[in-house]
Write a protein that holds these residues in place. Structure first.
Motif, PDB file in Angstrom:
ATOM      1  N   ARG A   1      57.292   1.808  18.225  1.00 40.78           N
ATOM      2  CA  ARG A   1      57.776   1.614  19.579  1.00 40.78           C
ATOM      3  C   ARG A   1      56.576   1.446  20.504  1.00 40.78           C
ATOM      4  NH1 ARG A   1      62.747   0.866  18.826  1.00 40.78           N
ATOM      5  NH2 ARG A   1      62.685   0.549  21.064  1.00 40.78           N
ATOM      6  N   ALA A   2      56.870   1.368  21.792  1.00 40.61           N
ATOM      7  CA  ALA A   2      55.789   1.238  22.754  1.00 40.61           C
ATOM      8  C   ALA A   2      54.817   2.408  22.614  1.00 40.61           C
ATOM      9  CB  ALA A   2      56.356   1.192  24.163  1.00 40.61           C
ATOM     10  N   ASN A   3      53.528   2.131  22.674  1.00 39.00           N
ATOM     11  CA  ASN A   3      52.439   3.113  22.632  1.00 39.00           C
ATOM     12  C   ASN A   3      52.222   3.780  21.275  1.00 39.00           C
ATOM     13  OD1 ASN A   3      51.532   2.918  25.368  1.00 39.00           O
ATOM     14  ND2 ASN A   3      53.460   3.898  25.932  1.00 39.00           N
TER      15      ASN A   3
ATOM     16  N   GLN B   1      51.763  -1.190  24.660  1.00 36.65           N
ATOM     17  CA  GLN B   1      53.089  -0.924  25.250  1.00 36.65           C
ATOM     18  C   GLN B   1      54.139  -1.879  24.707  1.00 36.65           C
ATOM     19  OE1 GLN B   1      50.262  -1.162  26.764  1.00 36.65           O
ATOM     20  NE2 GLN B   1      49.973   0.511  28.224  1.00 36.65           N
ATOM     21  N   ILE B   2      53.716  -2.867  23.924  1.00 33.16           N
ATOM     22  CA  ILE B   2      54.686  -3.788  23.326  1.00 33.16           C
ATOM     23  C   ILE B   2      55.148  -3.212  21.992  1.00 33.16           C
ATOM     24  CG2 ILE B   2      55.109  -6.130  22.484  1.00 33.16           C
ATOM     25  CD1 ILE B   2      52.848  -7.121  24.219  1.00 33.16           C
TER      26      ILE B   2
END
Lengths: 206, 170
Positions: B135-137, B56-57
């Protein structure tokens, strides 16, 4: 008590660990102790820096996923540390520096647990709001306690005279670093502080 | 070649300073540990994210922590050079002899070189740019994962080999 320690020190396991010519014995246990430390304290340091406001573009909530890696580092070090203590049980248990280290490690772990509760489990991280002063105090405490643990851990091998001098040298070096890093940076380039923080927090958590 | 290296590795005044100040050697050891913690913390976190941990980062803001890793690496280089320069009075031999006979030190330096080449590969293959937009994920490309895995392995290996240096087989 001392008879018990003597028993440990003279156990066949301790003998093997101490005297085996194999590099997989004592040297490997020492090396694992350093690698475990690197991952546990390294990731703890990065979380603490983020809580203190560095790299604010990193969403805080997913950093919670780093804890399993830190647990592995902790247990590697707990086991390797026990083995290293068994080697020189009497020596260590009569060394004040060893107690300073163990107290600092215990307190650092408690700090890390509180930090996890305050920041992650409470949901403060998910809301990505301004962190409480408590979280920052815990972050600074955990960094300071790890520093004490690492310095005293290294100094277990040295005499009181050398340890004392080294501790003073570490404090001086740290003071110089903090002055240069925070006061010096502000004097030289006051406008770069925003750039250091990273991109603004948004679109981070789905 | 040998005489040049012997000359370059000889720092009598510095060696004397470390000998006369009991705190200098343990201070360098402490700096070496703090340096490796910052290096593994910053670079390890970056690599672990590319490998898929804490997905998620997004990658871009993680780069803001990398200067701490560079600072840690610099601490390790400076303290490491202190160890080498202070070899004569601590071990009664010339640094050249240690560098040419200590297999663990040689392997450690080789691993650091490989980690440097691995980092160069990260840029040359375009993976550095490819992960920048994650991006996240988002999953990192396979090649980027490979490079990140190699990086974690090499740096952990550097610590392991470094700890073996006192067990000189030469």
């Amino acid at each position: 008590m001392w008879e018990f320690l003597e028993l440990i020190e003279n156990s066949s396991f301790s003998h093997w660990l101490r005297e085996s010519p194999s590099l997989l014995a004592y040297p490997t246990v020492l090396a694992l102790h350093a690698i475990g430390m690197a991952f546990l304290v390294g990731l703890n340091t990065m979380i603490a820096l983020r809580v203190l406001g560095f790299a604010r573009g990193i969403p805080l909530a997913p950093m919670n996923k780093l804890f399993p890696v830190m647990f592995v580092g902790f247990w590697v070090n707990a086991v390797s540390g026990l083995m290293l203590t068994a080697l020189q049980a009497i020596n260590f248990m009569s060394n004040p520096t060893f107690y300073i280290k163990m107290t600092a490690v215990g307190a650092a772990i408690l700090c890390l647990r509180s930090l996890r509760t305050t920041v992650f489990i409470s949901g403060a991280a998910a809301e990505d709001q301004r962190l409480t002063g408590r979280a920052k105090v815990l972050a600074v405490s955990s960094l300071s306690l790890w520093l004490i643990a690492i310095v005293s851990g290294r100094l277990i091998a040295y005499s009181f005279y050398v340890s004392w001098r080294t501790a003073v040298a570490v404090v001086i070096a740290l003071t110089v670093f903090l002055i240069v890093r925070f006061i010096g940076a502000r004097v030289i380039a006051p406008s770069t502080s925003d750039a250091r923080l990273g991109v603004s927090p948004s679109t981070a958590i789905k | 070649m040998e005489s040049t290296l012997r000359y370059l590795l000889d720092w009598p005044a510095f060696d004397l300073f470390v000998t006369q100040n009991a705190w200098a050697w343990p201070l360098a050891e402490t700096a070496h540990f703090i340096g490796l913690i910052l290096l593994i913390g910053a670079v390890g976190l970056f690599d672990l994210r590319i490998l898929g941990l804490a997905k998620q980062i997004p990658i871009a803001p993680l780069r803001r922590l990398l200067p701490w890793g560079v600072f840690g690496f610099s601490l390790c280089v400076l303290s490491g050079m202190t160890f080498v320069a202070a070899i004569p009075s601590n071990f009664g031999t010339h640094p050249y002899n240690v560098l040419t006979t200590n297999v663990w030190l040689q392997l450690k330096l080789l691993f650091i070189l490989l980690a440097g080449l691995n980092l160069a590969a990260f840029y040359v293959t375009g993976m550095s740019r490819a992960v920048e937009s994650l991006r996240a994920n988002d999953d990192a490309p396979l090649l980027a994962r490979g490079i990140a895995g190699v990086s974690v392995f090499l740096w952990a290996g550097v610590i392991y080999l470094g700890r073996l240096i006192p067990w000189d087989v030469g």
